[in-house]
Design an enzyme around this catalytic site. Structure first.
Site, PDB file in Angstrom:
ATOM      1  N   TYR A 101       9.612  17.603  18.980  1.00 32.70           N
ATOM      2  CA  TYR A 101       9.637  16.000  18.828  1.00 32.70           C
ATOM      3  C   TYR A 101       8.542  15.588  20.106  1.00 32.70           C
ATOM      4  O   TYR A 101       7.837  14.753  20.043  1.00 32.70           O
ATOM      5  CB  TYR A 101      10.939  15.257  18.785  1.00 32.70           C
ATOM      6  CG  TYR A 101      11.621  15.643  17.611  1.00 32.70           C
ATOM      7  CD1 TYR A 101      11.068  14.923  16.571  1.00 32.70           C
ATOM      8  CD2 TYR A 101      12.774  16.219  17.777  1.00 32.70           C
ATOM      9  CE1 TYR A 101      11.953  15.551  15.279  1.00 32.70           C
ATOM     10  CE2 TYR A 101      13.447  16.669  16.485  1.00 32.70           C
ATOM     11  CZ  TYR A 101      12.900  16.103  15.176  1.00 32.70           C
ATOM     12  OH  TYR A 101      13.853  16.251  14.005  1.00 32.70           O
ATOM     13  N   ASP A 124      17.547   1.888  13.006  1.00 33.20           N
ATOM     14  CA  ASP A 124      18.802   2.063  12.391  1.00 33.20           C
ATOM     15  C   ASP A 124      19.699   0.771  12.666  1.00 33.20           C
ATOM     16  O   ASP A 124      20.156   0.158  11.467  1.00 33.20           O
ATOM     17  CB  ASP A 124      19.507   3.255  12.747  1.00 33.20           C
ATOM     18  CG  ASP A 124      18.737   4.516  12.663  1.00 33.20           C
ATOM     19  OD1 ASP A 124      17.831   4.451  11.917  1.00 33.20           O
ATOM     20  OD2 ASP A 124      19.262   5.415  13.202  1.00 33.20           O
ATOM     21  N   SER A 162      41.071   4.790  13.278  1.00 28.97           N
ATOM     22  CA  SER A 162      40.044   5.243  12.397  1.00 28.97           C
ATOM     23  C   SER A 162      40.862   5.910  11.112  1.00 28.97           C
ATOM     24  O   SER A 162      41.559   6.989  11.428  1.00 28.97           O
ATOM     25  CB  SER A 162      39.326   6.253  13.187  1.00 28.97           C
ATOM     26  OG  SER A 162      38.591   7.172  12.186  1.00 28.97           O
TER      27      SER A 162
HETATM   28  P1  ADP Z   1      24.570   9.593  11.542  1.00 32.24           P
HETATM   29  O1  ADP Z   1      23.300  10.161  11.550  1.00 32.24           O
HETATM   30  O2  ADP Z   1      25.530   9.414  10.441  1.00 32.24           O
HETATM   31  O3  ADP Z   1      24.582   8.332  12.516  1.00 32.24           O
HETATM   32  P2  ADP Z   1      25.631  10.430  14.010  1.00 32.24           P
HETATM   33  O4  ADP Z   1      26.012  11.766  14.554  1.00 32.24           O
HETATM   34  O5  ADP Z   1      24.886   9.466  14.907  1.00 32.24           O
HETATM   35  O6  ADP Z   1      25.237  10.701  12.685  1.00 32.24           O
HETATM   36  O7  ADP Z   1      26.955   9.590  14.077  1.00 32.24           O
HETATM   37  C1  ADP Z   1      28.275   9.835  13.308  1.00 32.24           C
HETATM   38  C2  ADP Z   1      29.268   9.683  14.370  1.00 32.24           C
HETATM   39  O8  ADP Z   1      29.713   8.166  14.040  1.00 32.24           O
HETATM   40  C3  ADP Z   1      30.653  10.350  14.049  1.00 32.24           C
HETATM   41  O9  ADP Z   1      30.723  11.480  14.815  1.00 32.24           O
HETATM   42  C4  ADP Z   1      31.769   9.137  14.325  1.00 32.24           C
HETATM   43  O10 ADP Z   1      32.126   9.349  15.926  1.00 32.24           O
HETATM   44  C5  ADP Z   1      31.066   7.817  14.060  1.00 32.24           C
HETATM   45  N1  ADP Z   1      31.287   7.480  12.834  1.00 32.24           N
HETATM   46  C6  ADP Z   1      30.661   7.392  11.701  1.00 32.24           C
HETATM   47  N2  ADP Z   1      31.176   6.893  10.548  1.00 32.24           N
HETATM   48  C7  ADP Z   1      32.695   7.003  10.945  1.00 32.24           C
HETATM   49  C8  ADP Z   1      33.899   6.816  10.422  1.00 32.24           C
HETATM   50  N3  ADP Z   1      33.877   6.475   8.746  1.00 32.24           N
HETATM   51  N4  ADP Z   1      34.984   6.833  10.853  1.00 32.24           N
HETATM   52  C9  ADP Z   1      35.125   6.929  12.180  1.00 32.24           C
HETATM   53  N5  ADP Z   1      34.045   7.318  12.822  1.00 32.24           N
HETATM   54  C10 ADP Z   1      32.823   7.457  12.246  1.00 32.24           C
END
Ligand code: ADP
Ligand code: MG
Length: 383
Positions: free
Chosen positions: A222, A172, A68
């Site tokens: 909720y 989503d 990542s």
């Molecule tokens: P969102 O509302 O943006 O979906 P979430 O908490 O559901 O928030 O998801 C965010 C998680 O997704 C991060 O904590 C990470 O684990 C993963 N994630 C999202 N974007 C990235 C990225 N660019 N690189 C690595 N992990 C990511």
């Protein structure tokens, strides 16, 4: 996009040698249709020009090796249930692999490098973008695209449920997989039928203002909203409020609490607003779209009571400046407003919203301009 792609390709080459194939999937907005999913109503999302992009190549092993870029971490894991990685970002990818396998699909070892520009945790669903990107890629690489798109969305949803501890709906992942440039999608949460509607707001921009507040509330608000909706539906003898009208509701007004009445009123009106927005889009009437967005905000704030001071403040700023439409996006109690803003008002709106919010709350909101774009896809050389 070009720089993200170049960066991924450079790092992939350094780590894994010969290039793989590039895939991407998008974050999403929801223009209108809030708290309607669990009431059998409609949501109206679209994919945006913020993506997760991954370069992926089969490695002939029985393990996944993935880096990542944004988190600057490497993970390596096998493909059996007991091989789950500990890093939360890697669990999304592991979950996708497992959910494909559980459905009888094929996943073998691969190497991957990925990055993204969907803001994390801002309500634009970066997690769905991540899931959809890998689900789409593994369908293409190992399953000759035999898994249909709806199943890909469900694979993402099940990943959230089973590997990430998030009990989410399907919107989503649906938006991320099915997104199409210049189109929003009306998803019927009862039948799962969907329809594309043109969204080309010439002369307007879509702007998200992220309040960066999240109010943690006791008593699970909720669940309480859901319970109100279920109670009223039961009283009306319908499965969900999808099947109720305002006449039905008004007929039992004396028999239910004022709170339940207003919760149900919001849901019934919101269902109609989505349909009205669809008509308005077919007519290219963005002023009506904006008006409906304000009505949704009002309903979420006064009837459904899931707003908060900061979001109402941002909504007021928009209204005072003459922004075409503005409302809370998402479940409420914090997060973003989504705004439909005339081009010539755009810069002023941002300047004023950021300044005034900062004066009042001591921190600046984040601003994201978004354009409705394609969802999950293979990146062709020219892109
Ligand atoms: P969102 O509302 O943006 O979906 P979430 O908490 O559901 O928030 O998801 C965010 C998680 O997704 C991060 O904590 C990470 O684990 C993963 N994630 C999202 N974007 C990235 C990225 N660019 N690189 C690595 N992990 C990511
Ligand atoms: Mg998420």
């Amino acid at each position: 996009m070009e720089s993200m792609k170049a960066k991924i390709q450079k790092i992939f080459k350094e780590r894994f040698g010969e290039p793989g194939t590039l895939y991407a999937s998008a974050g999403r907005i929801n223009l209108i249709g809030e708290h309607t999913d669990y009431n059998g109503g409609f949501v109206f999302p679209g994919a945006i020009d913020k993506v997760i992009m991954a370069e992926i190549k089969p490695n002939g092993l029985d393990k996944v090796r993935v880096y990542s870029i944004d988190i600057n971490e490497y993970a390596e894991f096998g493909l059996k249930e007991e091989d789950a990685p500990s890093q939360s970002w890697a669990r999304y990818i592991f979950g996708i692999c497992r959910e494909i396998q559980k459905r009888g699909g094929t996943v073998k070892g691969f190497d991957a490098v990925f990055a993204g520009n969907v803001p994390l945790g801002a309500g634009l669903s970066s997690s769905a973008a991540l899931e959809s990107c890998f689900a789409f890629a593994l369908n293409d690489l190992y399953n000759s695209n035999s898994i249909d798109k709806f199943e890909l969305a469900k694979i993402g949803q099940s990943t959230e449920h089973n590997y990430c501890g998030v009990n989410c709906g399907i919107m989503d992942q649906f938006a991320s997989v099915f997104g199409r440039k210049g189109n929003l999608m009306r998803l019927d949460c009862r039948s799962m039928e969907y329809e594309y509607f043109p969204f080309n707001p010439e002369g307007y921009k879509l702007v998200l203002v992220d309040s960066r507040v999240k109010h943690e509330l006791k008593d699970s608000p909720y669940n309480k909203r859901r319970e109100s909706c279920e109670r009223v539906a039961k009283m009306l003898g319908v499965e969900t409020l999808r099947d109720a009208t305002m006449e039905n509701l008004n007929a039992i007004k004396g028999e239910i609490t004022a709170e339940d009445y207003f919760r149900a009123k919001f849901v019934i009106e919101e269902k109609q607003r989505v349909l009205d927005v669809c008509d308005a889009l077919n007519a290219g009437d963005y002023e009506t779209v904006g008006k409906k967005m304000y009505e949704t905000h009002e309903g979420l704030s006064k009837d459904y009571e899931v707003s908060c001071e900061e979001l109402d403040f941002l909504n007021d700023v928009a209204k005072t400046l003459g922004v075409t439409g503005s409302r809370i996006m998402g479940g409420g109690f914090g997060g973003c407003t989504i705004n439909l803003v005339k081009n010539d008002l755009h810069d002023d709106f941002i300047e004023v919203a950021v300044r005034k919010f900062n004066e009042k709350y001591g921190h600046e909101p984040k601003i994201y301009d978004v354009v409705i774009s394609d969802g999950a896809r293979k990146i062709e050389e020219a892109e």
